[in-house]
Enzyme design. Structure first.
Site, mmCIF file in Angstrom:
data_model
loop_
_atom_site.group_PDB
_atom_site.id
_atom_site.type_symbol
_atom_site.label_atom_id
_atom_site.label_comp_id
_atom_site.label_asym_id
_atom_site.label_seq_id
_atom_site.Cartn_x
_atom_site.Cartn_y
_atom_site.Cartn_z
ATOM 1 N N TYR A 1 36.623 36.538 34.300
ATOM 2 C CA TYR A 1 37.906 37.212 34.517
ATOM 3 C C TYR A 1 38.932 36.554 33.595
ATOM 4 O O TYR A 1 39.322 35.408 33.811
ATOM 5 C CB TYR A 1 38.283 37.090 35.995
ATOM 6 N N LYS B 1 35.888 40.929 33.168
ATOM 7 C CA LYS B 1 37.085 41.726 33.427
ATOM 8 C C LYS B 1 38.173 41.183 32.515
ATOM 9 O O LYS B 1 38.563 40.014 32.627
ATOM 10 C CB LYS B 1 37.514 41.601 34.889
#
Length: 294
Positions: free
Chosen positions: A135, A163
């Site tokens: 992330y 992400k």
């Protein structure tokens, strides 16, 4: 994980009651609302205010979401902590709650080298029985994952994607180009302004904070694209981009999103961190909601 995560996952708000405590019943209603529009769930992330939740609340949130989804859609739980040790400890507990995968933010506050970030993620991936997504959100953590680092990490069998919430097309395309020949590794788009372009360029899914406010409109970007209606998808994106620009001009995104959901009549509570809205702010948000959603 048996299948690749695709489509829309809502970076769902964490619901609080009038006293500021986590409200599982209100959470279940928000999960059902998203499922009704075909969206999966990303819980405990930035829009979920993970930074003001304690460990017990984080686990209760994940458990509530997975239980309510009951296998009908994908659920990804965020577990990123500032230390490798604490991330692993939280991740092991989350893994037993039925998530399809977990997401791990880069450590924050302390600046790290790329090799240190790589060590951190490999240690977590080695320790957890559930797949992980990297992330990347450097504006909030101060640490940026580089595309080459991500390509190296993609070789780990338990690291299945990233992400990217850096907020720029340059960042997103950098990750997509770095892993374009790697089968089974997913790039998930974070910025709501880049959902359509992300799908065009090869993102398998988006993680959308604005889907809390506009679940139908966000899903239209994906569903139209998936059906081959590229122009329709682009038109849906233009509407969402307008919503994003106007709403985030009022306040910092997680707080603005939660306030908007509350003003739409859903009992999700107030944000915990010290941000306040004037009556004029609330009126602006209502006007924005009425302009962009149906």
């Amino acid at each position: 994980m048996s299948k690749k995560i695709s489509g829309v996952l809502t970076a769902i708000v964490t619901t609080f009651d009038k006293n500021g405590y986590f409200s599982p019943s209100a959470m279940r209603l928000q999960v059902q609302r998203q499922l009704g529009y075909g969206n999966g769930i990303f819980c405990g992330g930035t829009n979920g205010e993970f930074f003001v939740l304690n460990e017990k609340e984080k686990l209760a949130l994940i458990e509530t979401c997975t239980d309510e989804v009951a296998g009908k859609a994908a659920v990804v739980g965020h577990i990123g902590e500032i230390s490798t040790r604490e991330t692993i400890r939280l991740g092991k507990q989350a893994a037993g709650l039925g998530v399809d995968a977990v997401s791990v933010i880069t450590p924050y506050f302390v600046p790290l080298k790329q090799e240190e970030l790589a060590w951190h993620y490999r240690a977590i991936a080695d320790a957890l029985p559930v797949p992980i997504f990297l992330y990347n959100i450097p504006a909030r953590t101060g640490n940026t994952l580089q595309p080459e680092t991500v390509r190296q990490l993609a070789s780990h069998p338990n690291i299945i994607g990233i992400k990217d919430s850096a907020g720029s097309y340059e960042s997103l395309s950098g990750f997509l180009n770095a892993v374009k020949d790697l089968e089974g590794f997913s790039v998930l788009n974070g910025p709501d302004s880049l959902i359509h372009q992300g799908f065009v360029d090869g993102c398998s899914a988006c993680i959308s904070g604005l889907a809390n406010v506009a679940p139908k409109e966000i899903n239209a970007i994906w569903s139209r694209f998936h059906a081959g209606d590229v122009e329709g998808s682009r038109a849906a994106q233009e509407q969402v981009t307008g919503l994003r620009t106007d709403l985030y001009n009022v306040a910092f995104s997680p707080a603005a999103v939660k306030k908007a959901v509350s003003l739409m009549g859903y009992d999700v509570g107030e944000s915990r961190y010290p941000i306040r809205f004037s009556a004029a702010d609330e009126e602006k948000i209502l006007q924005i909601i009425n302009k962009y959603t149906k």
